[in-house]
Design an enzyme around this catalytic site. Structure first.
Site, mmCIF file in Angstrom:
data_model
loop_
_atom_site.group_PDB
_atom_site.id
_atom_site.type_symbol
_atom_site.label_atom_id
_atom_site.label_comp_id
_atom_site.label_asym_id
_atom_site.label_seq_id
_atom_site.Cartn_x
_atom_site.Cartn_y
_atom_site.Cartn_z
ATOM 1 N N ARG A 58 -13.150 -8.908 -0.706
ATOM 2 C CA ARG A 58 -12.295 -8.678 0.479
ATOM 3 C C ARG A 58 -11.886 -7.206 0.572
ATOM 4 O O ARG A 58 -11.473 -6.592 -0.408
ATOM 5 C CB ARG A 58 -11.050 -9.559 0.386
ATOM 6 C CG ARG A 58 -10.093 -9.445 1.587
ATOM 7 C CD ARG A 58 -8.965 -8.480 1.325
ATOM 8 N NE ARG A 58 -7.954 -8.500 2.387
ATOM 9 C CZ ARG A 58 -6.955 -7.628 2.482
ATOM 10 N NH1 ARG A 58 -6.838 -6.659 1.601
ATOM 11 N NH2 ARG A 58 -6.086 -7.711 3.454
ATOM 12 N N VAL A 59 -12.020 -6.650 1.742
ATOM 13 C CA VAL A 59 -11.546 -5.290 2.012
ATOM 14 C C VAL A 59 -10.537 -5.376 3.143
ATOM 15 O O VAL A 59 -10.750 -6.099 4.124
ATOM 16 C CB VAL A 59 -12.728 -4.372 2.409
ATOM 17 C CG1 VAL A 59 -12.238 -3.040 2.947
ATOM 18 C CG2 VAL A 59 -13.651 -4.150 1.210
ATOM 19 N N GLY A 60 -9.435 -4.657 2.998
ATOM 20 C CA GLY A 60 -8.397 -4.695 4.023
ATOM 21 C C GLY A 60 -8.475 -3.509 4.965
ATOM 22 O O GLY A 60 -9.520 -2.865 5.117
ATOM 23 N N ASP A 61 -7.362 -3.208 5.571
ATOM 24 C CA ASP A 61 -7.296 -2.125 6.556
ATOM 25 C C ASP A 61 -7.251 -0.736 5.919
ATOM 26 O O ASP A 61 -7.616 0.258 6.550
ATOM 27 C CB ASP A 61 -6.044 -2.288 7.423
ATOM 28 C CG ASP A 61 -4.767 -2.238 6.585
ATOM 29 O OD1 ASP A 61 -4.738 -2.881 5.511
ATOM 30 O OD2 ASP A 61 -3.805 -1.560 6.993
ATOM 31 N N THR A 74 0.827 -1.218 0.000
ATOM 32 C CA THR A 74 0.000 0.000 0.000
ATOM 33 C C THR A 74 0.859 1.265 0.000
ATOM 34 O O THR A 74 1.956 1.243 0.542
ATOM 35 C CB THR A 74 -0.811 0.011 1.323
ATOM 36 O OG1 THR A 74 -1.656 -1.101 1.316
ATOM 37 C CG2 THR A 74 -1.600 1.274 1.521
ATOM 38 N N GLY A 91 -3.561 -6.583 6.038
ATOM 39 C CA GLY A 91 -4.594 -5.747 6.627
ATOM 40 C C GLY A 91 -5.376 -6.409 7.745
ATOM 41 O O GLY A 91 -5.820 -5.738 8.677
ATOM 42 N N THR A 148 0.862 -0.552 6.640
ATOM 43 C CA THR A 148 0.938 -1.352 5.425
ATOM 44 C C THR A 148 1.218 -2.790 5.843
ATOM 45 O O THR A 148 1.663 -3.049 6.954
ATOM 46 C CB THR A 148 2.021 -0.820 4.467
ATOM 47 O OG1 THR A 148 2.001 -1.598 3.264
ATOM 48 C CG2 THR A 148 3.402 -0.876 5.074
ATOM 49 N N GLY A 149 0.924 -3.710 4.949
ATOM 50 C CA GLY A 149 1.114 -5.116 5.276
ATOM 51 C C GLY A 149 -0.216 -5.830 5.324
ATOM 52 O O GLY A 149 -1.208 -5.338 4.766
HETATM 53 N N1 ASP Z 1 -2.708 -3.326 3.905
HETATM 54 C C1 ASP Z 1 -3.134 -3.699 2.579
HETATM 55 C C2 ASP Z 1 -4.265 -4.677 2.667
HETATM 56 O O1 ASP Z 1 -4.241 -5.557 3.500
HETATM 57 C C3 ASP Z 1 -2.080 -4.316 1.785
HETATM 58 C C4 ASP Z 1 -0.810 -3.555 1.680
HETATM 59 O O2 ASP Z 1 -0.280 -2.974 2.599
HETATM 60 O O3 ASP Z 1 -0.325 -3.524 0.562
HETATM 61 O O4 ASP Z 1 -5.138 -4.588 1.840
#
Ligand code: ASP
Length: 327
Positions: free
Chosen positions: A216-219, A188, A242, A239-240
């Site tokens: 799917r939706v992340g953080d 992200t 989610g 980031t990472g």
């Molecule tokens: N945090 C984002 C997610 O889980 C992914 C990312 O950091 O690239 O959607």
């Protein structure tokens, strides 16, 4: 260039956190702009695509523009870059081949806007800003977000580039529709900026986890998870993976840690510790936090080695690496 190959070329992938980079990049400890924030601008953002994004943001900050405008302009650069496979145009699709985007923005007045599961729009961050500016709501998702964007002049775009389609088709041959969860497949862009008036804003945008389940939706679009800003204290982005960040309200936790007096780096470290404490294993899962405090001090922390971020202030523009927890 992917972040992985970038790290490889620079040879910094294996450096211990906090070690001074051999490339002259300042680390969070030795050259932090330990300034009285008044009248000075600063912008930080995740990963090496943050360098180009910070440059864009700086065109606004250097002339005394608002942090809110800077973060929007900055992350739009990553969204519109077809070579960037983790954000906007050219973003990695879900397991069914749909590019679905998540983004949010938050300003110095505590206003927030967000879109999730948005398809066909190249710059979801600007839709999120419009949700904030033009509606009484914080978040629009899916078809509703798309309809709102189209009604407000955004153009429908095919976000699946030939290159990302090819990679997806390759992935399908072996992936058996299992969502891979590892350190390398998510990147992200999260950005925090302070302007010359000392006000802070943040933005976060992503195509999310590569080959995720449809829907799917992340953080990243969740206020308090992927991004949180409080103009009295500072801001944080994540980031990472989610799911780990959402379960711990990660960015909110970082800001609250700073409110209680922790330095930006300690605040991020404590959030990483919380994630580790709440999960059986984080062996193959990466999360990184960045924090920017109202006085211009910044820091970051990640579960694993390899999370670096772009930092720009008057007289400096380069990459910095976070300290990390697991060797
Ligand atoms: N945090 C984002 C997610 O889980 C992914 C990312 O950091 O690239 O959607």
């Amino acid at each position: 260039m992917s972040r992985r190959s970038f790290l490889k070329i620079l040879g910094i992938g294996g450096l211990a956190g906090f070690a001074k980079s051999a490339f002259g990049f300042p680390t969070a400890t030795d050259k932090a702009p330990n300034f009285d924030n008044k009248g000075k601008a600063i912008v930080i953002s995740t990963w090496n695509h943050g360098l180009a994004a910070n440059k864009e943001a700086w065109t606004i900050l250097k002339d005394g523009g608002k942090a809110l405008d800077a973060v929007e302009k900055g992350v739009r650069d990553s969204e519109s870059d077809p070579e960037n496979t983790t954000v906007g145009l050219g973003g990695t699709p879900d397991r069914d081949g749909n590019v679905t985007l998540d983004a949010c923005i938050m300003d110095e007045n505590g206003r927030a806007g967000s879109v999730a599961f948005l398809q066909h729009i190249e710059n979801p961050i600007s839709v999120a800003r419009m949700v904030m500016d033009k509606t009484p709501h914080v978040m629009l998702v899916g078809d509703g977000a798309l309809r709102f964007a189209l009604e407000n002049g955004f153009k429908k775009t095919n976000l699946l580039t030939e290159a990302s389609k090819k990679r997806w088709e390759e992935w399908k041959k072996t992936a058996k529709y299992e969502t891979p969860i590892n350190i390398e497949n998510h990147d992200t862009i999260g950005m925090l900026a302070i302007d010359k008036d000392g006000n802070i804003s943040g933005a976060c945008t992503t195509s999310g986890l590569g080959y995720k389940m449809h829907g799917r939706v992340g953080d990243s679009p969740i206020i308090g998870a992927g991004l949180y800003v409080d103009n009295e204290v500072g801001g944080a982005v994540a980031t990472g993976l989610g799911e780990l960040v959402m379960r711990t309200c990660g960015s909110f936790l970082v800001v609250e840690n700073m409110r209680r007096g922790m330095s930006p780096e300690k605040a991020c470290k404590a959030a990483v510790e919380r994630i580790i404490a709440k999960h059986k294993s984080v062996e193959d899962m990466q999360v990184g936090f960045l924090a920017l405090r109202k006085d211009g001090k910044y820091g970051g922390y990640s579960i694993h080695d390899g999370f670096d971020y772009a930092l720009t202030y008057e007289g400096y523009h380069g990459m910095t690496k976070t300290a990390f927890m697991v060797k």
